[in-house]
Design a protein around this motif. Structure first.
Motif, PDB file in Angstrom:
ATOM      1  N   ASN A 164      -7.567   1.731  -6.225  1.00 28.15           N
ATOM      2  CA  ASN A 164      -8.795   2.363  -6.718  1.00 28.15           C
ATOM      3  C   ASN A 164      -8.968   3.767  -6.150  1.00 28.15           C
ATOM      4  O   ASN A 164      -9.494   4.657  -6.827  1.00 28.15           O
ATOM      5  CB  ASN A 164     -10.009   1.501  -6.390  1.00 28.15           C
ATOM      6  N   HIS A 165      -8.527   3.971  -4.904  1.00 26.43           N
ATOM      7  CA  HIS A 165      -8.582   5.309  -4.303  1.00 26.43           C
ATOM      8  C   HIS A 165      -7.777   6.295  -5.142  1.00 26.43           C
ATOM      9  O   HIS A 165      -8.220   7.444  -5.371  1.00 26.43           O
ATOM     10  CB  HIS A 165      -8.034   5.258  -2.880  1.00 26.43           C
ATOM     11  N   LYS A 179      -6.148  -3.454  -3.563  1.00 31.12           N
ATOM     12  CA  LYS A 179      -6.997  -2.863  -4.594  1.00 31.12           C
ATOM     13  C   LYS A 179      -7.687  -1.603  -4.091  1.00 31.12           C
ATOM     14  O   LYS A 179      -7.934  -0.667  -4.874  1.00 31.12           O
ATOM     15  CB  LYS A 179      -8.057  -3.873  -5.052  1.00 31.12           C
ATOM     16  N   ASN A 180      -8.004  -1.559  -2.808  1.00 30.88           N
ATOM     17  CA  ASN A 180      -8.645  -0.357  -2.253  1.00 30.88           C
ATOM     18  C   ASN A 180      -7.738   0.865  -2.413  1.00 30.88           C
ATOM     19  O   ASN A 180      -8.192   1.952  -2.784  1.00 30.88           O
ATOM     20  CB  ASN A 180      -8.980  -0.568  -0.774  1.00 30.88           C
ATOM     21  N   SER A 181      -6.450   0.672  -2.115  1.00 31.48           N
ATOM     22  CA  SER A 181      -5.494   1.776  -2.267  1.00 31.48           C
ATOM     23  C   SER A 181      -5.353   2.177  -3.730  1.00 31.48           C
ATOM     24  O   SER A 181      -5.288   3.368  -4.061  1.00 31.48           O
ATOM     25  CB  SER A 181      -4.125   1.366  -1.712  1.00 31.48           C
ATOM     26  N   SER A 232       0.831  -1.212   0.000  1.00 30.68           N
ATOM     27  CA  SER A 232       0.000   0.000   0.000  1.00 30.68           C
ATOM     28  C   SER A 232       0.861   1.255   0.000  1.00 30.68           C
ATOM     29  O   SER A 232       0.524   2.259  -0.645  1.00 30.68           O
ATOM     30  CB  SER A 232      -0.938  -0.006   1.208  1.00 30.68           C
ATOM     31  N   LYS A 239      -6.299  -6.972  -1.220  1.00 28.33           N
ATOM     32  CA  LYS A 239      -6.525  -5.946  -0.198  1.00 28.33           C
ATOM     33  C   LYS A 239      -5.999  -4.596  -0.673  1.00 28.33           C
ATOM     34  O   LYS A 239      -6.569  -3.541  -0.345  1.00 28.33           O
ATOM     35  CB  LYS A 239      -5.836  -6.334   1.115  1.00 28.33           C
TER      36      LYS A 239
END
Length: 297
Positions: A261-262, A257-259, A156, A255
């Motif tokens: 996509n943000h 992917k959230n970072s 991340s 996990k």
């Protein structure tokens, strides 16, 4: 078009455990996990393959071709190795090499130039993208793929650092102009004849008067991160270890992917395509230096 030097069989070194995973705004993520044997990643095979490909990454195609034609294979190897920093101080060049190999072999985007080939000695600092590649989407549509690689134990944090660098790049008109000028000035080194040169120049610097060729900019991102292997995991059977480690890596990347996509939702990146590649390492801090050390032996 420029010929790519890294063929599809480079990918045989890896399990493609996430293949073109969808991200925000039609961007993609690929997870490549190095082959596992005897409860460890096959670093020996990776080192051998990168050593075989180093000259294409570190030197221009014209220089490689001239040395081959002159039967100066020893000079070819020495000149390529001399471009790399000493392994003890080498924090990021492994990521640059791997990104180059993946953009050519997986994305089918041959290089125009790499930062490394512009260095006159191993201690030089060269600004700009880690590499510049040309991707053909159709007979009329092309992309310049600008490379950005980050090696960080925490994936991340690597995402944050990579997009931070790209954001600074996009906000600096002078940096983008520098990259365009650099591509133009170095292009002749990648073409073997005048016809090829003129064709590439028309693609890379298209005139608005010629409405049959379109060029956009995109980004290729390489993220290397650390995946810890516990003593208990290392004692599993070969089959169980292989299954366990691949699932563990996949969960970590999903996990992240959230970072990703943000970042990709930010307005700064609207209109740009992102091709994101991830490779995990065990003991990243030491392995990235060890691999470079072995390549230049």
């Amino acid at each position: 078009m420029i010929e790519k030097n890294i063929k599809d069989d480079f990918l045989d070194l890896f399990y493609n455990d996430l293949c073109n995973e969808a991200l925000e705004n039609n961007n993609t993520l690929n997870l490549f996990t190095l082959k596992v044997k005897n409860n460890a990643f096959s670093y020996d095979e990776l080192i051998n393959e990168l050593g075989n490909k180093l000259c294409y990454f570190a030197l221009s195609r014209k220089q490689v071709d001239e040395l081959k034609q002159a039967d100066k294979f020893n000079d070819l190897v020495k000149k390529a190795k001399a471009k790399l920093k000493h392994h003890a101080d080498n924090e990021g060049e492994l990521g640059e090499i791997l990104l180059y190999c993946l953009l050519e072999s997986h994305l089918n985007a041959p290089k125009i130039l790499t930062k490394l080939e512009l260095k006159t000695n191993s201690n030089d600092y060269v600004k700009g993208a880690d590499g510049v590649h040309l991707l053909k989407l159709s007979d009329t549509d092309y992309q310049i793929v600008l490379g950005e690689s980050k090696l960080n134990s925490d994936i991340s944090k690597g995402v944050y650092e990579a997009f931070g660098s790209i954001s600074k790049f996009l906000k600096s008109t002078s940096k983008l102009e520098f990259e365009i000028d650099l591509i133009n000035s170095e292009l002749v080194k990648e073409a073997y004849d005048q016809t090829t040169y003129e064709m590439l120049k028309r693609i890379i610097i298209p005139s608005a008067k010629e409405d049959d060729t379109y060029l956009d900019y995109s980004f290729g991102i390489f993220l290397g991160f650390d995946i810890p292997i516990t003593d208990d995991e290392s004692k599993l059977s070969n089959s169980d270890f292989r299954k366990n480690i691949r699932e563990k890596i996949k969960k970590e990347v999903l996990k992240a992917k959230n970072s990703l996509n943000h970042q990709l939702k930010k307005s700064d990146y609207t209109g740009y395509q992102f091709y994101i590649y991830v490779i995990p390492f065990s003991d990243l801090q030491n392995k990235r230096k060890h691999i470079i050390e072995k390549i230049v032996e």
